[in-house]
Design an enzyme around this catalytic site. Structure first.
Site, short mmCIF file in Angstrom:
data_model
loop_
_atom_site.label_atom_id
_atom_site.label_comp_id
_atom_site.label_asym_id
_atom_site.label_seq_id
_atom_site.Cartn_x
_atom_site.Cartn_y
_atom_site.Cartn_z
N ASP A 79 0.91 -1.19 0.16
CA ASP A 79 -0.19 -0.06 0.02
C ASP A 79 0.86 1.23 0.02
O ASP A 79 0.63 2.36 0.72
CB ASP A 79 -0.91 0.07 1.16
CG ASP A 79 -1.87 -1.25 1.40
OD1 ASP A 79 -1.77 -1.92 0.49
OD2 ASP A 79 -2.07 -1.77 2.54
N GLU A 130 -11.03 -0.57 -4.44
CA GLU A 130 -10.27 0.11 -3.21
C GLU A 130 -9.45 1.12 -3.79
O GLU A 130 -8.93 1.06 -4.85
CB GLU A 130 -9.96 -0.82 -2.07
CG GLU A 130 -8.85 -1.97 -2.61
CD GLU A 130 -8.74 -2.95 -1.65
OE1 GLU A 130 -9.50 -3.16 -0.72
OE2 GLU A 130 -7.60 -3.41 -1.74
#
Length: 729
Positions: free
Chosen positions: A46, A214
């Site tokens: 991430d 997402e």
């Protein structure tokens, strides 16, 4: 997302054991130091990369570290050497409302401070929420706001997964926070107040684009908003990145397509960020991926992200080599979309005015101005890279070069056209600037190609002026035509990578299979392209007389592409199909099979073969015309439909065996002779009929000749062209 994301075609056969051995023996150190991938130590995911005050920072999720309670940061001044700055934020110790499940931080600079947004488990509600902490440096210390900034309730329950924050500040100063996804797969946007730690009274909005799962990330380029996001399941190889665009930061969105997806070696690429180098049309995408199909080994990689000429995002080919060093203050690079040898229209920024030769004159010294685009040849320029990396611009109508009067370095010196004489007055450094525009700098000076007073009027003069960064010195390049110069030397680059079509180890052996490899400028990666009588092209390896060939003239998908002695058959003939975007497909004669990189991999040394035309990037090539080594006739000829070089000599220098490619500009008798340094005739090579635009090759065996410099004289329909041959033994 299904496994169809892996590749548009199945994994195909491995190369033979002999070829594999050859590839292993030919492995080399890359010519330029690169970051390599992965770029961070350990298992990280991430990542968001930012550029603050001349330093790059990556803020990742650190897998398996204290149950997701601790956040690290990494820094670099050059994109290649990264330092772990340790724990910069620690849930529980620095928060009161969350103690674990921290991931996906996003950091933004404003008000002289740094705002650290993050996802964490909300102990009070037992749901993921988003918090914010504030620091005075990019690595803290950060002081938490004391409570969640965003929860499901504060999102009007549009999403229960309040995760993956991303903050964007628009040009008008308004800040937006984008978040949400996974199970509910909804994207929410809220506006932030100028203090960056509180929300405006505007209601949350559901702005979910097509195929969203997402990890939203927004960038703005040339007035267009690009919403990029992850799709698929984060824990398997279906994970990927897609994008949509809008004229507003809150949508509605127009779906754009894929940015990243798994390939045959690397899986689950996603949860990314995109960083622009300030002032340049130079973008990097940082993302996580894994190589063993186990999401627990996610690692961070960086690659270039490129915009096509139409503003769409070019799909990223994941690499093992990463990116080149990029320090603060570096000059903007040349866009990989600029095709050497292409015919371009140059448009002054924010106007419809184009670079134009006054009255379409063909006279040396005629003035260059801006004028309303009328589509004439006086407003079209052949742009060709030179040996020193600068560019030459030749007017299509006249063959005259874009030139600074008297090679002046003074601000305000006039720009004109003049006979191509290879001087620095006709050489330009071209840098890709923000928004897809270019700055053209006169070689060896800080003088930029400039419209006087930034005028928008037709007929305004074009001059050089000290580089000051304003719109008067910004130009858009639009590809109008991609002519192929018969007898020209070309580099063939696989789309989306820096990998070139190459003969391993620069071998001269017939039957050597071709591969792709990082551009290192040597002759192993250079090809002479010659137009043949049937309208197809022959690709000859510059360092040998070997032609690009499909083994046994096979029509089977996956058949080996190799080099082989020129024998004139269809196995060595190719159709070049320009696609209008700066790339071409190269199709084997008599078949619909294309020159193709195995599994669309970007790895150096990957094999190249033929495969069924399926329209993907594995079958797309940029053909860049490289500096010529012989001939004096300009590449852009007066009113010529196709640019050609009348005389080409290769290889040059040569150890003896050499080929002369003659492409007359007019139909008539052709005479070709070679003279020694004292002007004595050494060999009369040809006296034959020649057809305009038709290439003919004349071989010469000079192995017994004395080493030295020889002059080649071509006489064709009353025109004389001289070239140079250098023999070394």
């Amino acid at each position: 997302m299904s496994k169809a994301l892996l590749s548009a075609r199945p994994v195909r056969r491995f190369w033979s054991g002999v070829l594999a051995l050859l590839l292993l023996l030919s492995l080399r150190t890359l010519g330029q130091t690169t970051s390599g991938n992965p770029i961070l130590a350990g298992y990280q995911a991430d990542p968001e990369m930012n550029y603050f005050n001349g330093t790059y920072y990556i803020y990742p999720t650190t897998d398996g570290n204290s149950l997701g309670g601790q956040f690290h940061a990494f820094s670099s001044t050059d994109l290649t050497n990264w330092t772990d700055r340790g724990v910069v934020f620690d849930l529980g110790r620095q928060t009161t409302w969350a103690t674990y499940n921290g991931w996906a931080p996003s950091v933004v600079a404003r008000n002289g401070k740094y705002y650290y947004y993050y996802t964490a488990h909300n102990n009070a509600t037992n749901t993921p929420s988003i918090g914010v902490a504030v620091g005075t440096t990019p690595i803290g210390p950060f002081t938490d706001n004391g409570q969640p900034l965003l929860t499901p309730a504060l999102s009007n329950n549009i999403t229960q997964d309040v995760i993956d924050p991303m903050v964007f500040i628009d040009d008008d100063g308004q800040a937006y926070i984008y978040y949400g996804g996974s199970s509910g797969a909804r994207m929410v946007v809220r506006k932030l107040n100028p203090d960056m730690v509180s929300l405006t009274n505007d209601a949350p909005r559901d702005i979910t684009p097509q195929n969203y799962t997402e990890a939203p990330y927004l960038v703005k380029r040339n007035g267009r908003y690009y919403m990029t996001y992850s799709n698929g399941r984060w824990f398997d190889d279906s994970y990927n990145v897609q994008y949509s665009t809008s004229t507003s930061p809150t949508g509605p969105w127009t779906y754009g397509g894929s940015v990243l997806s798994s390939d045959a070696k690397r899986f689950g690429p996603g949860h990314h960020s995109i960083t622009q180098f300030p002032g340049c049309d130079d973008y990097y995408i940082v993302y996580h991926r894994y190589q063993d199909k186990t999401y627990k080994t996610r690692q961070v990689a960086v690659d270039h992200l490129t915009f096509n000429n139409d503003g769409s995002i070019q799909k990223v080919n994941m690499t093992s080599y990463g990116v080149a060093p990029r320090a603060a203050g570096s000059a903007c690079p040349i866009s990989p979309m600029l095709v050497s040898g292409g015919l371009y229209k140059l448009t002054h920024k924010d106007t419809d005015q184009v670079l134009d030769v006054d009255n379409g004159s063909t006279t040396p010294g005629a003035n260059v101005q801006q004028w309303t685009d009328n589509g004439t040849n006086a407003q079209r320029w052949t742009v060709t890279v030179q040996a020193d990396g600068h560019y030459k611009l030749l007017n299509k109508n006249s063959g005259q070069a874009l030139d600074v009067d008297n090679a002046s370095i003074a601000p305000g010196a006039n720009v004109q056209q003049f006979t191509d004489n290879n001087s620095d007055a006709q050489r330009w450094q071209m840098q890709a600037m923000s928004g897809g525009f270019y700055k053209l700098l006169h070689k060896g000076t800080d003088q930029a190609l400039d419209v006087a007073s930034n005028s928008v009027s037709p007929g305004a003069n074009v001059q050089q002026w000290t580089d000051n960064g304003n719109d008067a010195q910004r130009w858009q390049f639009t590809l109008a035509e991609q002519p192929i110069v018969s007898g020209g030397v070309y580099r063939l680059t696989h789309k989306g990578t820096t990998q070139c079509l190459e003969i391993p180890s620069n071998s001269s052996s017939p039957g050597t299979a071709v591969q792709q490899y990082t551009d290192n400028g040597n002759d192993a990666q250079r090809w002479v392209i010659t137009l043949m009588p049937d309208g197809y092209y022959k690709f000859t390896h510059r360092n040998t007389n070997q032609c690009l060939e499909v083994a046994s003239n096979s029509t089977a998908p996956g058949a080996t592409v190799q080099q082989y002695t020129d024998n004139g058959n269809d196995a060595q003939r190719w159709q070049i199909v320009p696609l209008g975007d700066g790339y071409c497909k190269i199709v084997h004669k008599g078949a619909t099979l294309c020159l193709d990189v195995d599994n669309n991999l970007s790895d150096p040394g990957t094999g190249v073969h033929q495969w069924t035309d399926n329209g993907n990037d594995a079958q797309r090539w940029r053909l860049d015309l490289m500096p010529q080594t012989a001939g004096t006739t300009p590449l852009a000829t007066h009113n010529a439909a196709t640019t050609t070089a009348p005389l080409m000599v290769y290889p040059n220098p040569s150890t003896g065996r050499v080929t002369f490619v003659v492409t007359p500009t007019q139909t008539g008798r052709v005479s070709l002779d070679v003279y020694d340094v004292q002007g004595r005739l050494v060999r009369h090579l040809a006296d034959a009929a020649g057809a305009a635009g038709q290439a003919t090759e004349y071989p010469l065996d000079g192995t017994t000749w004395a080493p030295g410099v020889y002059t080649v004289r071509l006489s064709s329909a009353g025109q004389v062209t001289h070239g140079r041959l250098v023999l070394v033994h």
